[in-house]
Design an enzyme around this catalytic site. Structure first.
Site, short mmCIF file in Angstrom:
data_model
loop_
_atom_site.label_atom_id
_atom_site.label_comp_id
_atom_site.label_asym_id
_atom_site.label_seq_id
_atom_site.Cartn_x
_atom_site.Cartn_y
_atom_site.Cartn_z
N ASN A 107 -8.57 23.44 -26.82
CA ASN A 107 -7.83 24.42 -27.62
C ASN A 107 -8.81 25.08 -28.59
O ASN A 107 -9.83 24.48 -28.95
CB ASN A 107 -6.72 23.72 -28.41
CG ASN A 107 -5.87 24.71 -29.19
OD1 ASN A 107 -5.54 25.79 -28.71
ND2 ASN A 107 -5.50 24.34 -30.41
N HIS A 109 -8.70 26.83 -32.39
CA HIS A 109 -7.81 26.92 -33.55
C HIS A 109 -8.55 27.64 -34.68
O HIS A 109 -9.67 27.28 -35.02
CB HIS A 109 -7.38 25.52 -33.99
CG HIS A 109 -6.48 25.57 -35.19
ND1 HIS A 109 -5.15 25.92 -35.08
CD2 HIS A 109 -6.72 25.36 -36.50
CE1 HIS A 109 -4.61 25.92 -36.31
NE2 HIS A 109 -5.55 25.58 -37.18
N SER A 136 -12.44 26.46 -34.80
CA SER A 136 -12.85 25.21 -34.17
C SER A 136 -12.40 25.17 -32.71
O SER A 136 -11.27 25.57 -32.40
CB SER A 136 -12.18 24.01 -34.86
OG SER A 136 -12.40 24.03 -36.26
N ASP A 145 -3.40 19.81 -33.48
CA ASP A 145 -4.70 20.27 -34.02
C ASP A 145 -5.55 19.12 -34.57
O ASP A 145 -6.33 19.32 -35.51
CB ASP A 145 -4.49 21.34 -35.12
CG ASP A 145 -3.79 22.58 -34.58
OD1 ASP A 145 -3.98 22.89 -33.40
OD2 ASP A 145 -3.06 23.23 -35.36
C1 GAR Z 1 -6.78 33.07 -31.62
O1 GAR Z 1 -7.19 33.51 -32.89
C2 GAR Z 1 -6.65 31.57 -31.61
O2 GAR Z 1 -7.59 30.94 -32.41
C3 GAR Z 1 -5.26 31.39 -32.13
O3 GAR Z 1 -4.52 32.42 -31.55
C4 GAR Z 1 -5.36 33.54 -31.35
C5 GAR Z 1 -5.18 34.02 -29.92
O4 GAR Z 1 -5.87 35.23 -29.72
N1 GAR Z 1 -4.74 30.10 -31.79
C6 GAR Z 1 -3.91 29.40 -32.56
O5 GAR Z 1 -3.52 29.80 -33.63
C7 GAR Z 1 -3.49 28.06 -32.00
N2 GAR Z 1 -2.69 27.35 -32.94
P1 GAR Z 1 -6.00 35.84 -28.27
O6 GAR Z 1 -4.62 35.82 -27.64
O7 GAR Z 1 -6.48 37.25 -28.50
O8 GAR Z 1 -6.98 35.01 -27.49
#
Ligand code: GAR
Length: 210
Positions: A107, A109, A136, A145
């Site tokens: 994942n 985060h 991370s 997480d």
């Molecule tokens: C990213 O910023 C990722 O880190 C976050 O969602 C976004 C997805 O962007 N993830 C979380 O918050 C997980 N809890 P994307 O759809 O453009 O790849």
């Protein structure tokens, strides 16, 4: 090449980074399928444009989290991936599901874990007057997480920063570090034992320059 399945809920820019790097030959992976819990996730269009099979599994059509995760697991396992990549997949996972993919699910985060688990990480970091913030990549464990961290990238928070400006800088870093972690795993340079992440020696020195 190395079979992976990517799970998304939204824009899919991290998915795009994986697609781009594999097209450019930097990443020797085969994205067998992209699965979204939301039918309107833009990442599904990105996958289709790259010729990758897509599926939507709407969590709202299931009676329970367990039922949704069981169906999701069945769908993923049809592709026999060696790695499952959560790329903006905004669902809390059941323990059964997380355990099934233990050591083979990553994942990303948007915080410097263990700080700011959960949602709204950028605003929370600003509100807490943090000097720095970041992102991370970690192995997924049943607790939200909280799995073993593999690598992080950070940026200073300035007085001018808003949640949006931070999110945009962090996205740029995500698109570098996530493909790198996937590459290391696919090359067996990143491994998982007893709840911990291990990088081989050469990879460790490489990660030191990030
Ligand atoms: C990213 O910023 C990722 O880190 C976050 O969602 C976004 C997805 O962007 N993830 C979380 O918050 C997980 N809890 P994307 O759809 O453009 O790849």
């Amino acid at each position: 090449s190395f079979p992976i399945v990517v799970l998304i809920s939204g824009s899919g820019s991290n998915l795009q980074a994986l697609i781009d790097q594999s097209l450019q030959g930097q990443l020797n992976i085969n994205i067998c399928a992209v699965i979204s819990n939301k039918a309107d996730a833009y990442g599904l269009e990105r996958a289709k444009a790259a010729g990758i099979p897509t599926h939507t599994l709407n969590h709202k059509s299931f009676d329970s989290r367990e039922a949704f995760d069981a169906e999701l697991q069945k769908l993923i396992d049809q592709y026999q991936p060696k790695l499952v990549v959560l790329a903006g997949f905004m669902r809390i996972l059941t323990e059964t599901f997380a355990q099934h993919y233990e050591g083979r699910m990553l994942n990303i985060h948007p915080s410097l874990l263990p700080k700011y688990k959960g949602l709204n990480t950028h605003q929370r970091a600003i509100d807490a007057n943090e000097k720095e913030h970041g992102v991370s990549v970690h192995f997924v464990s049943p607790e939200l997480d909280a799995g073993a961290v593999i690598l992080q990238a950070s940026t200073d928070i300035t007085k001018e920063d808003t949640a949006e400006s931070l999110a945009s800088r962090i996205h740029a870093m995500e698109h570098i570090i996530y493909p790198l972690a996937v590459k290391w795993f696919s090359e067996d340079r990143l491994t998982f034992h007893d709840g911990k992440a291990f990088l081989d020696k050469n990879t460790l020195s490489e990660s030191g320059v990030l």
